[in-house]
Design a protein around this motif. Sequence first.
Motif, PDB file in Angstrom:
ATOM      1  N   ALA A  12       0.846  -1.184   0.000  1.00  0.00           N
ATOM      2  CA  ALA A  12       0.000   0.000   0.000  1.00  0.00           C
ATOM      3  C   ALA A  12       0.879   1.231   0.000  1.00  0.00           C
ATOM      4  CB  ALA A  12      -0.910  -0.008   1.227  1.00  0.00           C
ATOM      5  N   SER A  13       0.241   2.398  -0.154  1.00  0.00           N
ATOM      6  CA  SER A  13       1.021   3.626  -0.232  1.00  0.00           C
ATOM      7  C   SER A  13       1.416   4.080   1.159  1.00  0.00           C
ATOM      8  CB  SER A  13       0.199   4.719  -0.925  1.00  0.00           C
ATOM      9  OG  SER A  13      -1.037   4.886  -0.256  1.00  0.00           O
ATOM     10  N   ILE A  14       2.293   3.297   1.797  1.00  0.00           N
ATOM     11  CA  ILE A  14       2.749   3.592   3.145  1.00  0.00           C
ATOM     12  C   ILE A  14       4.110   4.267   3.048  1.00  0.00           C
ATOM     13  CG2 ILE A  14       3.307   2.590   5.389  1.00  0.00           C
ATOM     14  CD1 ILE A  14       1.630   0.173   4.589  1.00  0.00           C
ATOM     15  N   PRO A  15       4.309   5.402   3.706  1.00  0.00           N
ATOM     16  CA  PRO A  15       5.613   6.049   3.687  1.00  0.00           C
ATOM     17  C   PRO A  15       6.684   5.123   4.219  1.00  0.00           C
ATOM     18  CG  PRO A  15       3.948   7.491   4.635  1.00  0.00           C
ATOM     19  CD  PRO A  15       3.323   6.138   4.495  1.00  0.00           C
ATOM     20  N   PRO A  16       7.934   5.195   3.692  1.00  0.00           N
ATOM     21  CA  PRO A  16       9.013   4.301   4.144  1.00  0.00           C
ATOM     22  C   PRO A  16       9.205   4.310   5.652  1.00  0.00           C
ATOM     23  CG  PRO A  16       9.679   5.500   2.179  1.00  0.00           C
ATOM     24  CD  PRO A  16       8.356   6.076   2.593  1.00  0.00           C
ATOM     25  N   ALA A  17       9.093   5.480   6.288  1.00  0.00           N
ATOM     26  CA  ALA A  17       9.283   5.540   7.727  1.00  0.00           C
ATOM     27  C   ALA A  17       8.233   4.721   8.466  1.00  0.00           C
ATOM     28  CB  ALA A  17       9.233   7.000   8.189  1.00  0.00           C
ATOM     29  N   ALA A  18       6.989   4.833   8.005  1.00  0.00           N
ATOM     30  CA  ALA A  18       5.911   4.069   8.629  1.00  0.00           C
ATOM     31  C   ALA A  18       6.072   2.590   8.367  1.00  0.00           C
ATOM     32  CB  ALA A  18       4.561   4.559   8.108  1.00  0.00           C
ATOM     33  N   LEU A  19       6.526   2.245   7.172  1.00  0.00           N
ATOM     34  CA  LEU A  19       6.719   0.843   6.814  1.00  0.00           C
ATOM     35  C   LEU A  19       7.766   0.203   7.705  1.00  0.00           C
ATOM     36  CD1 LEU A  19       6.030  -1.457   4.849  1.00  0.00           C
ATOM     37  CD2 LEU A  19       7.891  -0.636   3.411  1.00  0.00           C
ATOM     38  N   ALA A  20       8.814   0.961   8.014  1.00  0.00           N
ATOM     39  CA  ALA A  20       9.872   0.432   8.858  1.00  0.00           C
ATOM     40  C   ALA A  20       9.348   0.087  10.251  1.00  0.00           C
ATOM     41  CB  ALA A  20      11.007   1.444   8.962  1.00  0.00           C
ATOM     42  N   LYS A  21       8.371   0.851  10.745  1.00  0.00           N
ATOM     43  CA  LYS A  21       7.817   0.612  12.057  1.00  0.00           C
ATOM     44  C   LYS A  21       6.822  -0.544  12.044  1.00  0.00           C
ATOM     45  CE  LYS A  21       8.242   5.466  13.472  1.00  0.00           C
ATOM     46  NZ  LYS A  21       7.500   6.682  13.884  1.00  0.00           N
ATOM     47  N   SER A  22       6.016  -0.625  11.001  1.00  0.00           N
ATOM     48  CA  SER A  22       4.986  -1.655  10.949  1.00  0.00           C
ATOM     49  C   SER A  22       4.711  -2.021   9.501  1.00  0.00           C
ATOM     50  CB  SER A  22       3.697  -1.172  11.621  1.00  0.00           C
ATOM     51  OG  SER A  22       2.703  -2.157  11.525  1.00  0.00           O
ATOM     52  N   SER A  23       5.391  -3.036   9.013  1.00  0.00           N
ATOM     53  CA  SER A  23       5.236  -3.420   7.616  1.00  0.00           C
ATOM     54  C   SER A  23       4.121  -4.435   7.417  1.00  0.00           C
ATOM     55  CB  SER A  23       6.553  -4.008   7.088  1.00  0.00           C
ATOM     56  OG  SER A  23       6.927  -5.131   7.859  1.00  0.00           O
ATOM     57  N   PHE A 201       1.737 -12.409   1.038  1.00  0.00           N
ATOM     58  CA  PHE A 201       2.563 -11.210   1.130  1.00  0.00           C
ATOM     59  C   PHE A 201       3.475 -11.354   2.346  1.00  0.00           C
ATOM     60  CE2 PHE A 201      -1.521  -9.975  -0.686  1.00  0.00           C
ATOM     61  CZ  PHE A 201      -1.149  -9.286  -1.823  1.00  0.00           C
ATOM     62  N   ASN A 202       4.782 -11.128   2.168  1.00  0.00           N
ATOM     63  CA  ASN A 202       5.655 -11.260   3.330  1.00  0.00           C
ATOM     64  C   ASN A 202       5.557 -10.033   4.224  1.00  0.00           C
ATOM     65  OD1 ASN A 202       7.217  -9.335   2.038  1.00  0.00           O
ATOM     66  ND2 ASN A 202       9.089 -10.537   2.055  1.00  0.00           N
ATOM     67  N   PHE A 203       5.962 -10.200   5.471  1.00  0.00           N
ATOM     68  CA  PHE A 203       5.785  -9.143   6.456  1.00  0.00           C
ATOM     69  C   PHE A 203       6.665  -7.929   6.173  1.00  0.00           C
ATOM     70  CE2 PHE A 203       4.199 -12.101  10.089  1.00  0.00           C
ATOM     71  CZ  PHE A 203       3.038 -12.311   9.369  1.00  0.00           C
ATOM     72  N   SER A 204       7.711  -8.120   5.378  1.00  0.00           N
ATOM     73  CA  SER A 204       8.559  -6.978   5.020  1.00  0.00           C
ATOM     74  C   SER A 204       7.878  -6.065   4.011  1.00  0.00           C
ATOM     75  CB  SER A 204       9.898  -7.474   4.438  1.00  0.00           C
ATOM     76  OG  SER A 204      10.588  -8.265   5.383  1.00  0.00           O
ATOM     77  N   GLU A 259      13.990 -11.636   4.217  1.00  0.00           N
ATOM     78  CA  GLU A 259      13.654 -10.615   3.235  1.00  0.00           C
ATOM     79  C   GLU A 259      13.005 -11.239   2.000  1.00  0.00           C
ATOM     80  OE1 GLU A 259      13.918  -7.466   3.854  1.00  0.00           O
ATOM     81  OE2 GLU A 259      14.818  -7.859   5.799  1.00  0.00           O
ATOM     82  N   GLY A 260      13.281 -12.515   1.773  1.00  0.00           N
ATOM     83  CA  GLY A 260      12.702 -13.166   0.610  1.00  0.00           C
ATOM     84  C   GLY A 260      11.318 -13.703   0.895  1.00  0.00           C
TER      85      GLY A 260
END
Length: 377
Positions: A12-23, A201-204, A259-260
């Motif tokens: 989804a269109s999640i900012p990278p900073a937000a993705l790092a906290k909760s992907s 979909f992987n959690f990353s 990561e895979g």
Amino acid sequence: RSSDLVACLTLASIPPAALAKSSVPSFVKVASGSKPSIVKTTAKERVAYRRAYKACLDYKRQPKTIVVDVSDLKLTDAQALHVGYLLHANGELFWVSTYNDDNFTSERFVLPCTYDDATITKMRKKLDKVVDKALSRITSRMDGVTKVHTLHDYLIDRADYADAHKTAYDALVLRKADCFGFAQGMDLLLRRAGFSVDMAFNFSGDHAWNLVKVSGTWYHVDATWDNGYTNAYFWKNEHCHLFLLQSDAVMTSDGYTDEGHGRWWAHHRCTSKKYRDEGYARKEPFNKECTTYKLYTKGFTRYGLRYKVYGTGKVRLTGVSSSAKKKARTLTVPAKVTYKGKTYKVVGIARSALAGTKAKTLVVESGRFSKARVKGS
């Protein structure tokens, strides 16, 4: 290379900073440990999904931004977002943008169309033509495994990996796809062939692949990694079947990193290891009955040299005829070879292709081989 593997898809269109906290998508309740999360779809979610899916197919009678009222269903916000991901995973809907989580609320779904109506119709006709071509390789005499195998090989032979190509249209018509494009293309082919499908979909948030139900059992299919992955952990111009009809156990111990594949969410568990022993780390088709689409077995001989079709317009030298082995003092491997009016690029030499030849000189006209082994020559 990990950089090639992870350059796939943020769901989804999640900012990278937000993705790092909760992907992890917000509707997924992640348990502790390393097991994948299994998400159940409720009856209300299925109703909402069917309503939105029908509206998307009816794009000609809808505004360019399709709005679906679901207020009567009394969905929670998490359930609404889950329906958004179900739509996101449907390879049919390449013209609808499902990348914004904020567009899925308990009141309504907002689904912008990427193209105008006339363009969507033209693109759908082009896509249908390619899908029909793929399905023409399926016969009524095939079992489910053979059908999945055939469609899998059709896709990985047709499309090449390319970033930012995320739809079934990209994979099957433009012939370029990242991981989500491969997953969408595989999803569409399997749906049209009558299979029950799912997507993982992987959690990353950087990789996606397919699940398919065959003879009552769910399996993983990762066409992206089979398109160019080897067990040596780097991308290579070689197709394989490492992740075709595999179990959760294989996907969690793929030899790479979290990561895979690692941890993921999906709607089904894949417990069967039926195809692991004969399939894990395999390079050749594991299903001996898969003969309709002979990606790896279709071959021909020209001027004493035997070739096998390796991909679209590509062949590899696999052997030398007995007469050429005895008589030829110089063997010339051309850059291109023509057979039945079609010209193929010669892209490699198999390990034992030149075994037993009497020739003293080998002339190779092409300098662009993906693989060449001439042991003992």
